[in-house]
Design an enzyme around this catalytic site. Sequence first.
Site, PDB file in Angstrom:
ATOM      1  CB  CYS A 185      -0.869  -0.085   1.046  1.00 35.24           C
ATOM      2  SG  CYS A 185      -2.332   1.102   0.830  1.00 35.24           S
ATOM      3  CG  HIS A 215      -3.204  -3.429   3.588  1.00 33.18           C
ATOM      4  ND1 HIS A 215      -2.425  -2.937   4.093  1.00 33.18           N
ATOM      5  CD2 HIS A 215      -4.093  -2.634   2.754  1.00 33.18           C
ATOM      6  CE1 HIS A 215      -2.460  -1.490   4.163  1.00 33.18           C
ATOM      7  NE2 HIS A 215      -3.499  -1.260   3.302  1.00 33.18           N
ATOM      8  CD  GLU A 253      -0.657  -5.722   5.927  1.00 31.99           C
ATOM      9  OE1 GLU A 253      -1.039  -4.510   6.110  1.00 31.99           O
ATOM     10  OE2 GLU A 253      -0.311  -6.067   4.895  1.00 31.99           O
TER      11      GLU A 253
END
Length: 189
Positions: free
Chosen positions: A81, A172, A174
């Site tokens: 990002c 994202h 994660e």
Amino acid sequence: MADYSRYTVGVLALQGAVTEHISQIESLGAKAIAVKQVEQLNQLDALVLPGGESTAMRRLMEANGLFERLKTFDKPILGTCAGLILLADEIIGGEQVHLAKMAIKVQRNAFGRQIDSFQTPLTVSGLDKPFPAVFIRAPYITEVGENVEVLAEWQGNVVLAKQGHFFACAFHPELTNDNRIMALLLAQL
């Protein structure tokens, strides 16, 4: 699964989902550290630049003495990002270029505002099944240089790319339980 136990991967700990990135790194067997000081970069085999706000992240990197050292850091990097924006060598709208490690042109907040966030199955080159990509105020890559490999697109927009051992990721990874994007980074070690 490869043995990454001898490697240390840092996560720039100025903004973003640092803990979540660390969990994914550790799930693959590597050691993970939160990077806040320039001296810590010397311990690393790879680095993650997490999400956040790219202009604020640059100011924090400069204030902590990290910016100039990161410009010369030449080990594998995954930018997610805002981290993607930090890696770009051109940003639409006149924002100052940051680390300029990849020949990519990016559009900030290309998928809309926070309320427009979404998750979608994404086909990624090299992965056997779709990745559950989470987009939050995400940028996308509008142009790639000749040495840049496009790994994933969403609705005709490049959202994951690789140049050498640098990865630019608009979404994202994660924020999912799927560590395969992180594994792409660790496979560079």
